[in-house]
Design a protein around this motif. Structure first.
Motif, PDB file in Angstrom:
ATOM      1  N   ARG A 189      36.731  34.624  45.083  1.00 36.66           N
ATOM      2  CA  ARG A 189      37.437  34.915  46.341  1.00 36.66           C
ATOM      3  C   ARG A 189      36.504  35.596  47.340  1.00 36.66           C
ATOM      4  O   ARG A 189      36.531  35.278  48.537  1.00 36.66           O
ATOM      5  CB  ARG A 189      38.659  35.797  46.075  1.00 36.66           C
TER       6      ARG A 189
ATOM      7  N   ASP B 209      45.389  35.200  40.931  1.00 36.15           N
ATOM      8  CA  ASP B 209      44.264  35.164  41.861  1.00 36.15           C
ATOM      9  C   ASP B 209      43.180  34.197  41.434  1.00 36.15           C
ATOM     10  O   ASP B 209      42.365  33.759  42.248  1.00 36.15           O
ATOM     11  CB  ASP B 209      43.661  36.564  42.007  1.00 36.15           C
TER      12      ASP B 209
ATOM     13  N   GLY C 114      45.146  29.550  45.195  1.00 34.54           N
ATOM     14  CA  GLY C 114      44.412  30.019  46.358  1.00 34.54           C
ATOM     15  C   GLY C 114      44.911  29.457  47.670  1.00 34.54           C
ATOM     16  O   GLY C 114      44.097  29.118  48.532  1.00 34.54           O
TER      17      GLY C 114
ATOM     18  N   LEU D 236      43.383  31.122  50.678  1.00 35.53           N
ATOM     19  CA  LEU D 236      41.999  30.755  50.956  1.00 35.53           C
ATOM     20  C   LEU D 236      41.914  29.366  51.586  1.00 35.53           C
ATOM     21  O   LEU D 236      41.116  29.137  52.502  1.00 35.53           O
ATOM     22  CB  LEU D 236      41.173  30.795  49.669  1.00 35.53           C
TER      23      LEU D 236
END
Length: 310
Positions: free
Chosen positions: A31, A87, A91, A94
């Motif tokens: 990330r 996580d 995503g 993202l």
């Protein structure tokens, strides 16, 4: 007029879910690296091909995927070690940041669950399901898929890509792991450029020139202490060569390669040099899809296949 392509394998935990002992530092860096690379690309206005694992675009799942013809145990880590690690498994935040970026990136596929297409256990049914599921999710996000990056560069089932309307894939580098040794590249002055070609399935193979994180560990630390970052020098050399010629230089990385600030500095140095050469010369920055459309032409079978479902 030469060009440069940058492609990224955007995968978070999926790049390691089948490994018995995943590298913890890189697993946790996905990330962070994703966000840093988006910021750097925006700073220098450099578009890239982001090959995204389709599962990351989901908000949740049952961890079983009973209707997916994966080999036994393929999704085990989702239900065990990483059952509470959303996580690493998802995503959408993202992906949203990628798609909303001011830079015109290409959204590409890295399969649905990081399937290794060249392995015997990845049969045709599994490969088709990986592409179909990725395509379905992309459509839900109002995106289409022109390019495909094989997980771990394990190439196979190219006919499935063609049938699914994919235009291009990242082919293997002419050198081991996409890394040209310091002596091989600088002293012998061998070319860093690659040539995209249309294969027998009508796909454009856009080979990799170099992996940007192929010189790590103690050797990198020693080299940086007495000289400079060797990978930055090699990348600059490839960029310069493309600027002098009509050739193509194709760099690639994973966001999870950016585990420390020195990795950020590596990428900043490379992108800064690329922006300088682009401004000073006729050098262009392309995505894999740009290369495919340029090489294959507007009347190619690739264009017709893409148009049939986009």
């Amino acid at each position: 007029m030469g060009s440069v392509v940058i492609s990224l394998d955007a995968e978070l935990g999926w790049g390691f879910h089948d490994l018995a002992d995943p590298p913890a530092e890189r697993v946790e860096a996905g990330r962070r690296g994703w966000s840093v690379m988006l910021e750097l690309f925006e700073e220098f206005d450099i578009p890239a091909t982001w090959a995204v694992v389709g599962h990351l675009m989901l908000d949740d799942c049952d961890g079983v995927h009973a209707d997916h013809p994966a080999p036994d145990g393929w999704f085990d880590r989702e239900r065990t070690d990483w059952a509470d690690r959303d996580d690493l498994r998802y995503g959408p935040d993202l992906v949203t940041a990628l798609l909303e970026s001011d830079t015109d990136h290409e959204f590409a596929s890295h399969s649905f669950s990081h399937a290794l297409f060249g392995r015997p256990e990845t049969d045709r049914e599994f490969a088709v399901a990986e592409l179909e599921r990725s395509r379905e999710i992309a459509v839900d996000w109002n995106e289409s898929i022109d390019s495909f990056v094989y997980p771990r560069n394990d190439i196979g089932h190219r006919e499935v890509l063609a049938e699914q309307g994919v235009s291009a894939y990242r082919g293997r580098s002419p050198t081991r792991d996409g890394v040209r040794g310091i002596f091989d590249s600088t002293i012998r002055d061998r070319s860093m450029l690659v040539e995209p070609v249309v294969d027998e399935y009508g796909l454009v193979n856009v080979p990799a020139s170099m992996f940007l994180f192929g010189f790590e560990g103690p050797a990198r630390t020693v080299a940086e202490s007495i000289w400079t970052d060797p990978m930055v020098e090699l990348a600059r050399s490839g960029i310069d060569e493309a600027a002098r010629t009509d050739g193509l230089f194709h760099m690639w990385l994973h966001p999870n390669n950016l585990t420390h600030e020195r990795d950020d500095r590596r990428m900043r140095a490379i992108l800064s040099h690329l922006e300088h050469r682009r401004t000073a010369t006729d050098l262009t920055v392309e995505t894999m899809a740009d290369v495919a459309h340029r090489v294959a032409g507007p009347s190619s079978a690739i264009e017709r296949a893409t148009a049939s479902w986009s």
